[in-house]
Design a protein around this motif. Structure first.
Motif, PDB file in Angstrom:
ATOM      1  N   SER A 178     -43.198  26.190 -14.674  1.00 44.89           N
ATOM      2  CA  SER A 178     -42.977  27.336 -15.773  1.00 44.89           C
ATOM      3  C   SER A 178     -42.556  28.208 -14.908  1.00 44.89           C
ATOM      4  O   SER A 178     -42.190  28.144 -13.476  1.00 44.89           O
ATOM      5  CB  SER A 178     -45.028  27.542 -15.802  1.00 44.89           C
ATOM      6  OG  SER A 178     -45.245  27.834 -14.782  1.00 44.89           O
ATOM      7  N   ARG A 205     -53.409  28.196 -22.213  1.00 49.90           N
ATOM      8  CA  ARG A 205     -52.336  27.830 -22.742  1.00 49.90           C
ATOM      9  C   ARG A 205     -52.574  27.808 -24.231  1.00 49.90           C
ATOM     10  O   ARG A 205     -51.286  27.912 -24.721  1.00 49.90           O
ATOM     11  CB  ARG A 205     -51.569  26.553 -21.685  1.00 49.90           C
ATOM     12  CG  ARG A 205     -51.214  26.357 -21.109  1.00 49.90           C
ATOM     13  CD  ARG A 205     -50.827  25.522 -20.180  1.00 49.90           C
ATOM     14  NE  ARG A 205     -49.834  25.199 -18.928  1.00 49.90           N
ATOM     15  CZ  ARG A 205     -49.957  24.726 -17.775  1.00 49.90           C
ATOM     16  NH1 ARG A 205     -50.300  22.582 -18.106  1.00 49.90           N
ATOM     17  NH2 ARG A 205     -49.119  24.726 -16.864  1.00 49.90           N
ATOM     18  N   TYR A 237     -42.802  28.830 -21.974  1.00 47.26           N
ATOM     19  CA  TYR A 237     -43.615  26.971 -22.255  1.00 47.26           C
ATOM     20  C   TYR A 237     -42.264  25.850 -22.776  1.00 47.26           C
ATOM     21  O   TYR A 237     -42.128  24.412 -22.012  1.00 47.26           O
ATOM     22  CB  TYR A 237     -44.167  26.985 -23.651  1.00 47.26           C
ATOM     23  CG  TYR A 237     -45.807  27.498 -23.327  1.00 47.26           C
ATOM     24  CD1 TYR A 237     -46.584  26.725 -22.559  1.00 47.26           C
ATOM     25  CD2 TYR A 237     -45.824  28.685 -23.586  1.00 47.26           C
ATOM     26  CE1 TYR A 237     -47.619  27.100 -22.343  1.00 47.26           C
ATOM     27  CE2 TYR A 237     -47.245  28.887 -23.616  1.00 47.26           C
ATOM     28  CZ  TYR A 237     -48.955  28.536 -22.880  1.00 47.26           C
ATOM     29  OH  TYR A 237     -49.439  28.592 -22.613  1.00 47.26           O
TER      30      TYR A 237
END
Length: 81
Positions: free
Chosen positions: A80, A30, A71
């Motif tokens: 997600s 991420r 996101y």
């Protein structure tokens, strides 16, 4: 950064994971994606011809838009895409 993400994905797929190592791997991936989004937006902002930049980097823009949408969904919904 891409090499770090690639090595992390190979580690994630190739070796058994504990709960703690899964969290660390997801944080690394991420972080790399956030860096890529920030890098693209910075290059777009500082370019003298933004329309030409968008035209020349349209596929990268599609990927960045998908990452940004992913996101956003993660922050709003908690899951997600």
């Amino acid at each position: 950064m891409i090499l770090i993400a690639s090595a992390t994905i190979i580690y994630f797929i190739g070796f058994p994971q504990t709960l703690e190592s899964k969290k660390i791997v997801l944080i690394i991936i991420r972080s790399v994606f956030i860096f890529l989004i920030f890098s693209y937006m910075t290059r777009l902002f500082f370019d003298f011809e933004p329309k030409k930049f968008l035209r020349d980097h349209k596929y990268e823009g599609y990927i960045i838009a998908f990452l940004f949408l992913n996101y956003s969904c993660l922050l709003i919904v908690g899951e997600s895409l």
